[in-house]
Design a protein around this motif. Structure first.
Motif, PDB file in Angstrom:
ATOM      1  N   THR A   1       0.830  -1.200   0.000  1.00 33.84           N
ATOM      2  CA  THR A   1       0.000   0.000   0.000  1.00 33.84           C
ATOM      3  C   THR A   1       0.869   1.257   0.000  1.00 33.84           C
ATOM      4  O   THR A   1       2.096   1.203   0.100  1.00 33.84           O
ATOM      5  CB  THR A   1      -0.946   0.006   1.214  1.00 33.84           C
ATOM      6  N   THR A   2       0.237   2.419  -0.102  1.00 32.35           N
ATOM      7  CA  THR A   2       0.942   3.697  -0.124  1.00 32.35           C
ATOM      8  C   THR A   2       0.505   4.557   1.058  1.00 32.35           C
ATOM      9  O   THR A   2      -0.557   4.329   1.656  1.00 32.35           O
ATOM     10  CB  THR A   2       0.665   4.459  -1.427  1.00 32.35           C
TER      11      THR A   2
ATOM     12  N   LYS B   1      -2.974   6.078   0.492  1.00 35.66           N
ATOM     13  CA  LYS B   1      -4.113   5.208   0.805  1.00 35.66           C
ATOM     14  C   LYS B   1      -4.287   5.057   2.315  1.00 35.66           C
ATOM     15  O   LYS B   1      -5.415   5.050   2.827  1.00 35.66           O
ATOM     16  CB  LYS B   1      -3.913   3.837   0.154  1.00 35.66           C
TER      17      LYS B   1
END
Length: 384
Positions: A49-50, A53
């Motif tokens: 994920t980032t 997010k």
């Protein structure tokens, strides 16, 4: 005219600098000030994920007041690329700075679901637990015996979650056969498993991830037991009747099977050490039982007189010494008790009540021991 324009531009620039400085100061304060959470929550950070997010998730959960400031703060502290997958407990009032530290620090997840494979002396079980953010404690969602039918849906559902942790918990006194057999039933482990020598595995809790090999788990258990035994042997009392650490491990396994009370291990060990010093037979039922079962499960009945009289390497009513191998995997406390027993003159002991948790009555003389035995038999008759 040009002077007027230049003056106005300079004024505008000065004002802009002050405004920008004010905004930056406000954003900095927002990043480190107390957050809006009124109760703890679990935040999941999926693999790959980032920070963008994650910031949106935190905004949706009410953990941060402004996702943009959260991301800017993470960028400024060089933590945007340091996300660690897992599930983390975020405390009430946690600042954006504290949350950033939690999700980038790494280590074991502090929230989410845990699957515990418990390997006990009488049975193996699987427990699915989920942490309650409000209390910070795990709550049981399901428990089942893998040998007694299909796993419940709760168990199947959590296997695919990124925040699920897995743990194997060994009870003190389990045998190597029980452990190896149970590992074979854990379907998320891989590979074969060769049964280790009795006593070679340390009862403890071991985390693993799906896809780990069964042999790698057993290796960790063996290395842990080797370290415990080596340290205890190095710090052993003087004058013990053991020639090698292996003999001490045999004694520790007998102590483990004779008492479950932490406060009694040293006393039980003293009884058996005193018997060896006096050339007496150990006369302990668990060794006879192990000679019959070979550690493959429980006997499930009382010992027969013929079994107590039969000469076998594990019948300590007949042989005047230790059995040839341990009879279970003893825990740290029993190993330390065997190598640093209490200093007593006790030669005998018998259970105080029908509940093993109540401990034992110890005696120096046979007359005293016979009175203790008579009291125990009276309890048996009253119970019948």
């Amino acid at each position: 005219m040009w002077r007027s324009l230049a003056s106005n531009a300079l004024t505008f620039l000065v004002v802009a600098v002050f405004v920008l400085a004010g905004v930056m100061l406000w954003a900095q304060n927002e990043y480190v000030d107390k957050g809006p959470l009124t109760q703890a929550i679990c935040v999941e950070v999926p693999r790959g994920t980032t920070m963008f997010k994650v910031s949106k998730t935190l905004e949706a959960q009410g953990a941060v007041s402004n996702g943009s400031i959260f991301r800017l703060g993470a960028d400024y502290t060089n933590k945007s690329q340091a996300l660690k997958a897992g599930s983390y407990l975020v405390a009430p009032g946690a600042s954006m700075s504290e949350i950033t530290d939690v999700i980038t620090r790494g280590g074991a997840s502090t929230c989410g679901t845990e699957v515990v494979f418990r390997i006990g002396v009488t049975r193996a079980s699987v427990q699915v637990r989920e942490i309650n953010p409000a209390s910070g404690r795990y709550e049981e969602k399901a428990s089942f015996n893998p040998a007694e039918g299909e796993a419940p849906e709760v168990y199947k559902a959590v296997l695919n979650r990124s925040d699920t942790r897995y743990r194997i918990a060994l009870a003190e006194g389990v045998t190597s056969w029980q452990i190896t057999n149970a590992l074979k039933s854990i379907d998320i482990l891989e590979g074969e498993a060769e049964q280790p020598a009795e006593g070679a595995l340390a009862p403890d809790s071991y985390e693993f991830v799906p896809g780990d090999s069964r042999e790698s788990v057993l290796t960790r258990m063996k290395e842990a037991q080797e370290l415990i035994l080596a340290r205890a042997w190095e710090n052993r009392a003087d004058g013990l009747p053991y020639a090698t650490p292996e003999e001490a491990l045999i004694m520790a396994s007998i102590v483990e099977k004779e008492t479950g009370g932490d406060g009694e291990r040293g006393l039980v060990a003293s009884v058996f050490v005193n018997r060896l010093d006096k050339g007496m037979r150990l006369q302990t039922d668990p060794t006879v039982i192990y000679g019959i079962t070979k550690g493959e499960g429980t006997l499930g009945r009382g010992l027969r007189q013929s079994e107590l009289r039969k000469a076998t390497p594990f019948n300590t009513y007949v042989i005047p010494a230790l059995p040839p191998t341990p009879i279970a995997n003893p825990g740290r406390a029993s190993i330390e008790a065997a190598l640093n027993p209490e200093s007593t003159d006790f030669i005998f002991f018998v259970a105080k009540t029908l509940d093993p948790r109540d401990g034992h009555n110890f005696a120096v003389t046979l007359d005293e021991h016979n009175r203790n035995v008579a009291a125990y038999r009276a309890l048996e008759r009253a119970n019948q």
